[in-house]
Design a protein around this motif. Structure first.
Motif, PDB file in Angstrom:
ATOM      1  N   ILE A 145      34.355  24.113  27.195  1.00  0.00           N
ATOM      2  CA  ILE A 145      33.585  25.193  26.594  1.00  0.00           C
ATOM      3  C   ILE A 145      32.257  24.592  26.166  1.00  0.00           C
ATOM      4  O   ILE A 145      32.219  23.588  25.451  1.00  0.00           O
ATOM      5  N   ASN A 146      31.162  25.181  26.629  1.00  0.00           N
ATOM      6  CA  ASN A 146      29.834  24.699  26.273  1.00  0.00           C
ATOM      7  C   ASN A 146      29.316  25.437  25.046  1.00  0.00           C
ATOM      8  O   ASN A 146      29.538  26.641  24.906  1.00  0.00           O
ATOM      9  N   ILE A 147      28.649  24.717  24.185  1.00  0.00           N
ATOM     10  CA  ILE A 147      27.996  25.305  23.018  1.00  0.00           C
ATOM     11  C   ILE A 147      26.503  25.267  23.299  1.00  0.00           C
ATOM     12  O   ILE A 147      25.909  24.196  23.417  1.00  0.00           O
ATOM     13  N   LYS A 148      25.911  26.446  23.441  1.00  0.00           N
ATOM     14  CA  LYS A 148      24.498  26.539  23.810  1.00  0.00           C
ATOM     15  C   LYS A 148      23.926  27.827  23.247  1.00  0.00           C
ATOM     16  O   LYS A 148      24.574  28.868  23.300  1.00  0.00           O
TER      17      LYS A 148
ATOM     18  N   ASP B  15      25.788  21.480  23.552  1.00  0.00           N
ATOM     19  CA  ASP B  15      24.567  21.380  24.349  1.00  0.00           C
ATOM     20  C   ASP B  15      23.350  21.899  23.586  1.00  0.00           C
ATOM     21  O   ASP B  15      22.283  22.086  24.175  1.00  0.00           O
ATOM     22  N   ASP B  16      23.512  22.171  22.291  1.00  0.00           N
ATOM     23  CA  ASP B  16      22.403  22.630  21.452  1.00  0.00           C
ATOM     24  C   ASP B  16      21.715  21.435  20.787  1.00  0.00           C
ATOM     25  O   ASP B  16      22.254  20.327  20.765  1.00  0.00           O
ATOM     26  N   GLN B  17      20.570  21.695  20.226  1.00  0.00           N
ATOM     27  CA  GLN B  17      19.809  20.659  19.529  1.00  0.00           C
ATOM     28  C   GLN B  17      20.150  20.578  18.041  1.00  0.00           C
ATOM     29  O   GLN B  17      19.543  19.797  17.312  1.00  0.00           O
ATOM     30  N   VAL B  18      21.100  21.392  17.591  1.00  0.00           N
ATOM     31  CA  VAL B  18      21.538  21.396  16.189  1.00  0.00           C
ATOM     32  C   VAL B  18      23.047  21.168  16.148  1.00  0.00           C
ATOM     33  O   VAL B  18      23.750  21.444  17.120  1.00  0.00           O
ATOM     34  N   PRO B  19      23.573  20.659  15.027  1.00  0.00           N
ATOM     35  CA  PRO B  19      25.018  20.434  14.912  1.00  0.00           C
ATOM     36  C   PRO B  19      25.806  21.739  14.880  1.00  0.00           C
ATOM     37  O   PRO B  19      25.319  22.771  14.423  1.00  0.00           O
ATOM     38  N   HIS B  20      27.045  21.663  15.374  1.00  0.00           N
ATOM     39  CA  HIS B  20      27.995  22.779  15.336  1.00  0.00           C
ATOM     40  C   HIS B  20      29.384  22.222  15.057  1.00  0.00           C
ATOM     41  O   HIS B  20      29.639  21.035  15.271  1.00  0.00           O
TER      42      HIS B  20
ATOM     43  N   HIS C 234      43.082  29.515  11.099  1.00  0.00           N
ATOM     44  CA  HIS C 234      44.242  29.109  10.284  1.00  0.00           C
ATOM     45  C   HIS C 234      44.321  27.595  10.151  1.00  0.00           C
ATOM     46  O   HIS C 234      45.363  27.049   9.808  1.00  0.00           O
ATOM     47  N   LYS C 235      43.223  26.929  10.478  1.00  0.00           N
ATOM     48  CA  LYS C 235      43.090  25.471  10.365  1.00  0.00           C
ATOM     49  C   LYS C 235      44.088  24.693  11.230  1.00  0.00           C
ATOM     50  O   LYS C 235      44.503  23.599  10.886  1.00  0.00           O
ATOM     51  N   VAL C 236      44.478  25.298  12.372  1.00  0.00           N
ATOM     52  CA  VAL C 236      45.339  24.594  13.318  1.00  0.00           C
ATOM     53  C   VAL C 236      44.592  23.393  13.894  1.00  0.00           C
ATOM     54  O   VAL C 236      45.165  22.330  14.093  1.00  0.00           O
ATOM     55  N   PHE C 237      43.298  23.562  14.138  1.00  0.00           N
ATOM     56  CA  PHE C 237      42.460  22.451  14.589  1.00  0.00           C
ATOM     57  C   PHE C 237      41.064  22.642  14.006  1.00  0.00           C
ATOM     58  O   PHE C 237      40.658  23.750  13.665  1.00  0.00           O
ATOM     59  N   HIS C 238      40.365  21.526  13.865  1.00  0.00           N
ATOM     60  CA  HIS C 238      38.969  21.589  13.404  1.00  0.00           C
ATOM     61  C   HIS C 238      38.250  20.305  13.786  1.00  0.00           C
ATOM     62  O   HIS C 238      38.844  19.238  13.854  1.00  0.00           O
ATOM     63  N   SER C 239      36.982  20.452  14.042  1.00  0.00           N
ATOM     64  CA  SER C 239      36.170  19.293  14.413  1.00  0.00           C
ATOM     65  C   SER C 239      35.278  18.901  13.250  1.00  0.00           C
ATOM     66  O   SER C 239      35.052  19.689  12.329  1.00  0.00           O
ATOM     67  N   ALA C 240      34.757  17.720  13.343  1.00  0.00           N
ATOM     68  CA  ALA C 240      33.646  17.322  12.477  1.00  0.00           C
ATOM     69  C   ALA C 240      32.393  17.985  13.049  1.00  0.00           C
ATOM     70  O   ALA C 240      32.440  18.621  14.108  1.00  0.00           O
ATOM     71  N   ALA C 241      31.283  17.839  12.384  1.00  0.00           N
ATOM     72  CA  ALA C 241      30.019  18.356  12.920  1.00  0.00           C
ATOM     73  C   ALA C 241      29.689  17.600  14.205  1.00  0.00           C
ATOM     74  O   ALA C 241      29.725  16.370  14.241  1.00  0.00           O
ATOM     75  N   LEU C 242      29.403  18.353  15.260  1.00  0.00           N
ATOM     76  CA  LEU C 242      29.080  17.763  16.556  1.00  0.00           C
ATOM     77  C   LEU C 242      27.575  17.780  16.762  1.00  0.00           C
ATOM     78  O   LEU C 242      26.952  18.844  16.760  1.00  0.00           O
ATOM     79  N   ASP C 243      26.990  16.617  16.926  1.00  0.00           N
ATOM     80  CA  ASP C 243      25.576  16.532  17.260  1.00  0.00           C
ATOM     81  C   ASP C 243      25.404  16.820  18.752  1.00  0.00           C
ATOM     82  O   ASP C 243      26.375  16.984  19.495  1.00  0.00           O
ATOM     83  N   THR C 244      24.179  16.820  19.216  1.00  0.00           N
ATOM     84  CA  THR C 244      23.882  17.097  20.622  1.00  0.00           C
ATOM     85  C   THR C 244      24.675  16.161  21.538  1.00  0.00           C
ATOM     86  O   THR C 244      24.693  14.941  21.319  1.00  0.00           O
ATOM     87  N   LEU C 245      25.362  16.757  22.496  1.00  0.00           N
ATOM     88  CA  LEU C 245      26.201  16.096  23.497  1.00  0.00           C
ATOM     89  C   LEU C 245      27.508  15.526  22.954  1.00  0.00           C
ATOM     90  O   LEU C 245      28.292  14.946  23.710  1.00  0.00           O
TER      91      LEU C 245
END
Length: 103
Positions: A26-29, A51-56, A62-73
């Motif tokens: 899944i791309n983030i753009k 693929d954005d220039q800002v973190p996501h 339900h908090k089954v999974f979660h990421s840290a902040a993702l920087d570009t790429l």
């Protein structure tokens, strides 16, 4: 008779064979998850790529999974081992939402 039993057994295996899981990206753009909605088989590994220039982030409601902040790429992966509907969003940009249905 033996051939008929073998053919029957083989046809049962083919009909009853599970849907094979796969790896999906899944791309983030442009402040969107693409694809936004997805149907996958149990065992599928989904990888989000920013693929954005800002973190996501990617956080299941339900908090089954979660990421840290993702920087570009940066990437985050999760393997779906149970069936169900998993809705998720970006904590930094709550208007960003997505859904994965696992069969």
């Amino acid at each position: 008779m033996k051939n008929a039993i073998r053919i029957f057994a083989l046809s049962c295996l083919l009909v009853c064979a599970p849907t094979w899981a796969q790896d999906i990206q899944i791309n983030i753009k442009d402040f969107m998850y693409s694809p936004k909605d997805l149907n996958v088989a149990v065992g599928t590994k989904v990888t989000w790529v920013n693929d954005d220039q800002v973190p996501h982030t990617i956080v299941e409601t339900h908090k089954v999974f979660h990421s840290a902040a993702l920087d570009t790429l940066d990437q985050f992966s999760y393997t779906f081992i149970t069936a169900g509907t998993f809705e998720y969003f970006c904590t930094l940009h709550p208007q960003m939402i997505g859904k994965i249905i696992v069969n």
